[in-house]
Design a protein around this motif. Structure first.
Motif, PDB file in Angstrom:
ATOM      1  N   ARG A 230       4.045   1.808  11.153  1.00  0.00           N
ATOM      2  CA  ARG A 230       5.096   1.808  10.122  1.00  0.00           C
ATOM      3  C   ARG A 230       5.118   3.058   9.262  1.00  0.00           C
ATOM      4  NH1 ARG A 230       4.781  -3.486   7.097  1.00  0.00           N
ATOM      5  NH2 ARG A 230       4.153  -4.709   8.853  1.00  0.00           N
ATOM      6  N   CYS A 231       3.986   3.736   9.114  1.00  0.00           N
ATOM      7  CA  CYS A 231       3.983   4.951   8.299  1.00  0.00           C
ATOM      8  C   CYS A 231       2.892   5.882   8.832  1.00  0.00           C
ATOM      9  CB  CYS A 231       3.742   4.626   6.813  1.00  0.00           C
ATOM     10  SG  CYS A 231       2.144   3.879   6.428  1.00  0.00           S
ATOM     11  N   LEU A 232       2.847   7.083   8.286  1.00  0.00           N
ATOM     12  CA  LEU A 232       1.769   7.998   8.657  1.00  0.00           C
ATOM     13  C   LEU A 232       0.507   7.583   7.900  1.00  0.00           C
ATOM     14  CD1 LEU A 232       0.584  10.636   9.878  1.00  0.00           C
ATOM     15  CD2 LEU A 232       1.473  11.824   7.869  1.00  0.00           C
ATOM     16  N   VAL A 233      -0.580   7.384   8.625  1.00  0.00           N
ATOM     17  CA  VAL A 233      -1.855   7.058   7.998  1.00  0.00           C
ATOM     18  C   VAL A 233      -2.796   8.244   8.177  1.00  0.00           C
ATOM     19  CG1 VAL A 233      -3.799   5.454   7.918  1.00  0.00           C
ATOM     20  CG2 VAL A 233      -1.545   4.622   8.609  1.00  0.00           C
ATOM     21  N   LEU A 234      -3.336   8.719   7.075  1.00  0.00           N
ATOM     22  CA  LEU A 234      -4.324   9.801   7.132  1.00  0.00           C
ATOM     23  C   LEU A 234      -5.662   9.240   6.701  1.00  0.00           C
ATOM     24  CD1 LEU A 234      -2.687  12.989   5.546  1.00  0.00           C
ATOM     25  CD2 LEU A 234      -3.410  12.639   7.884  1.00  0.00           C
TER      26      LEU A 234
ATOM     27  N   LEU B 256       7.152  11.279  -5.770  1.00  0.00           N
ATOM     28  CA  LEU B 256       6.137  11.694  -4.800  1.00  0.00           C
ATOM     29  C   LEU B 256       5.025  10.647  -4.716  1.00  0.00           C
ATOM     30  CD1 LEU B 256       5.154  14.167  -3.004  1.00  0.00           C
ATOM     31  CD2 LEU B 256       3.721  14.741  -4.962  1.00  0.00           C
ATOM     32  N   ARG B 257       4.525  10.243  -5.884  1.00  0.00           N
ATOM     33  CA  ARG B 257       3.407   9.286  -5.908  1.00  0.00           C
ATOM     34  C   ARG B 257       3.832   7.932  -5.350  1.00  0.00           C
ATOM     35  NH1 ARG B 257       0.229  11.928 -10.118  1.00  0.00           N
ATOM     36  NH2 ARG B 257      -0.129  13.903  -9.058  1.00  0.00           N
ATOM     37  N   SER B 258       5.102   7.566  -5.537  1.00  0.00           N
ATOM     38  CA  SER B 258       5.548   6.270  -5.016  1.00  0.00           C
ATOM     39  C   SER B 258       5.669   6.318  -3.496  1.00  0.00           C
ATOM     40  CB  SER B 258       6.877   5.860  -5.647  1.00  0.00           C
ATOM     41  OG  SER B 258       7.933   6.616  -5.080  1.00  0.00           O
ATOM     42  N   ARG B 259       5.795   7.517  -2.937  1.00  0.00           N
ATOM     43  CA  ARG B 259       5.920   7.629  -1.481  1.00  0.00           C
ATOM     44  C   ARG B 259       4.580   7.816  -0.785  1.00  0.00           C
ATOM     45  NH1 ARG B 259      10.526  12.073  -0.879  1.00  0.00           N
ATOM     46  NH2 ARG B 259       9.890  11.951   1.302  1.00  0.00           N
ATOM     47  N   ILE B 260       3.522   7.987  -1.599  1.00  0.00           N
ATOM     48  CA  ILE B 260       2.191   8.202  -1.034  1.00  0.00           C
ATOM     49  C   ILE B 260       1.262   7.095  -1.534  1.00  0.00           C
ATOM     50  CG2 ILE B 260       0.209   9.763  -0.969  1.00  0.00           C
ATOM     51  CD1 ILE B 260       2.211  12.043  -1.472  1.00  0.00           C
ATOM     52  N   GLY B 261       0.691   6.347  -0.610  1.00  0.00           N
ATOM     53  CA  GLY B 261      -0.290   5.331  -0.993  1.00  0.00           C
ATOM     54  C   GLY B 261      -1.680   5.911  -0.855  1.00  0.00           C
ATOM     55  N   LEU B 262      -2.512   5.687  -1.863  1.00  0.00           N
ATOM     56  CA  LEU B 262      -3.888   6.182  -1.799  1.00  0.00           C
ATOM     57  C   LEU B 262      -4.841   5.006  -1.902  1.00  0.00           C
ATOM     58  CD1 LEU B 262      -5.995   8.551  -1.913  1.00  0.00           C
ATOM     59  CD2 LEU B 262      -5.823   8.380  -4.402  1.00  0.00           C
TER      60      LEU B 262
ATOM     61  N   LEU C 294       0.231  -0.898   0.500  1.00  0.00           N
ATOM     62  CA  LEU C 294       1.393  -1.032   1.384  1.00  0.00           C
ATOM     63  C   LEU C 294       2.591  -1.669   0.687  1.00  0.00           C
ATOM     64  CD1 LEU C 294      -0.169  -2.252   4.740  1.00  0.00           C
ATOM     65  CD2 LEU C 294       0.832  -0.007   4.249  1.00  0.00           C
ATOM     66  N   LEU C 295       2.345  -2.426  -0.402  1.00  0.00           N
ATOM     67  CA  LEU C 295       3.445  -3.094  -1.101  1.00  0.00           C
ATOM     68  C   LEU C 295       4.497  -2.101  -1.577  1.00  0.00           C
ATOM     69  CD1 LEU C 295       1.882  -5.789  -3.418  1.00  0.00           C
ATOM     70  CD2 LEU C 295       3.385  -6.145  -1.457  1.00  0.00           C
ATOM     71  N   ALA C 296       4.082  -0.877  -1.887  1.00  0.00           N
ATOM     72  CA  ALA C 296       5.024   0.135  -2.359  1.00  0.00           C
ATOM     73  C   ALA C 296       5.784   0.783  -1.196  1.00  0.00           C
ATOM     74  CB  ALA C 296       4.276   1.199  -3.166  1.00  0.00           C
ATOM     75  N   ARG C 297       5.516   0.322   0.033  1.00  0.00           N
ATOM     76  CA  ARG C 297       6.136   0.877   1.237  1.00  0.00           C
ATOM     77  C   ARG C 297       6.070   2.408   1.274  1.00  0.00           C
ATOM     78  NH1 ARG C 297       8.592  -3.373   3.653  1.00  0.00           N
ATOM     79  NH2 ARG C 297       9.103  -5.121   2.313  1.00  0.00           N
TER      80      ARG C 297
ATOM     81  N   LEU D  98      -2.958   7.377   2.454  1.00  0.00           N
ATOM     82  CA  LEU D  98      -4.182   8.179   2.487  1.00  0.00           C
ATOM     83  C   LEU D  98      -5.379   7.245   2.318  1.00  0.00           C
ATOM     84  CD1 LEU D  98      -3.114  11.075   0.037  1.00  0.00           C
ATOM     85  CD2 LEU D  98      -2.854  10.988   2.532  1.00  0.00           C
ATOM     86  N   LEU D  99      -6.284   7.251   3.290  1.00  0.00           N
ATOM     87  CA  LEU D  99      -7.452   6.362   3.240  1.00  0.00           C
ATOM     88  C   LEU D  99      -8.714   7.206   3.118  1.00  0.00           C
ATOM     89  CD1 LEU D  99      -6.701   3.817   6.109  1.00  0.00           C
ATOM     90  CD2 LEU D  99      -6.179   3.613   3.687  1.00  0.00           C
TER      91      LEU D  99
END
Ligand code: ADP
Ligand code: ADP
Length: 230
Positions: free
Chosen positions: A190-194, A77-83, A156-159, A164-165
């Protein structure tokens, strides 16, 4: 499929506390920029923490790409979500060192791609060798907005599927804010940005907006739609 869905999500910090979120439901597509707008204390940070599973809903379900996140392994889960947090800590090294430290397996091509996505390519190539210090008092380093874009490039490196910003445009001058927004809009392809915002006026670039007040979803739509109904 939707990237992130909330279905009837209620969460309280304690048994007696007024819920921080009450019956929140929404569905967000896999790309684009969504801004969560609401005053301080309205539940924006709590909403992010529920997506990351730092907190668990009392009621309701949070889904990532259709799957209940309570059934996803936490490391996955954490690898799929960038914070990217406000004033995300950077290393006192070079831009590239910040990225390789975060992701030792990243190739030079991966790093160039992340820098390009965060609109940092020109910045990095303009810095004299050895002076791309990302932190430091020497004044040779990056501006506040560039540092934020570096923190975004690192995430973004983890794609991630979802980025989450937190308070990404707080205390930036207007040029830096424009540059940051433009990079964020590009990353939204490229991805969903919140993102999180306090006021509707700072969400003009977002594709869609969720307005929360007192832990409840009050409105959602495009900036134009919300301005009309205001
Ligand atoms: P926002 O990010 O919109 O400022 P938060 O999600 O941080 O809002 O807070 C929502 C509500 O939950 C507020 O009433 C806040 O006081 C409360 N809250 C936030 N964090 C905690 C915590 N760790 N313990 C107890 N209450 C909290
Ligand atoms: P200082 O000596 O000023 O603490 P450091 O090089 O130790 O400088 O840290 C610079 C920044 O990098 C700090 O903001 C720190 O939070 C961050 N940092 C240091 N180590 C790590 C780490 N292992 N993971 C993530 N961030 C780190």
């Amino acid at each position: 499929a939707f990237a992130v869905e909330f279905e009837g999500v209620t969460f309280s910090y304690g048994d007696t506390a007024t819920p921080a979120l009450t019956g929140v439901s929404f569905s967000l597509p896999p790309t684009g920029v969504t801004a969560i707008v609401g005053p301080s204390g309205s539940g924006k940070t709590t909403l992010f923490q529920l997506i990351e599973r730092f907190r668990t809903p009392d009621e309701g379900t949070v889904r990532l790409s259709g799957a209940d996140i309570s059934a996803i392994r936490l490391d996955e889960l954490r690898s799929r979500i960038g914070l990217v947090e406000q004033d995300a800590p950077l290393l006192r090294g070079t831009v590239r060192e910040n990225l390789t430290y975060a992701c030792p397996d990243a190739t030079a091509a991966d790093i160039d791609e992340a820098l390009a996505a965060a609109h940092l390519t020109d910045v990095v190539s303009a810095l004299p060798d050895g002076l791309d210090t990302s932190l430091g008092e020497g004044g040779t380093g990056l501006s506040g907005g560039q540092r934020q874009r570096l923190a975004i490039a690192r995430a973004l490196l983890a794609r991630p599927d979802v980025l989450l910003l937190d308070e990404a445009t707080a205390h930036l001058d207007s040029d830096s804010e424009t540059a940051l927004r433009s990079a964020i809009a590009d990353i939204g392809t490229r991805c969903l940005v919140l993102t999180i915002a306090h006021r509707l006026s700072t969400t003009i670039g977002a594709d869609r907006i969720l307005v929360i007040e007192d832990g409840r979803l009050r409105a959602s739509g495009t900036h134009a739609e919300l301005m009309e109904s205001d």
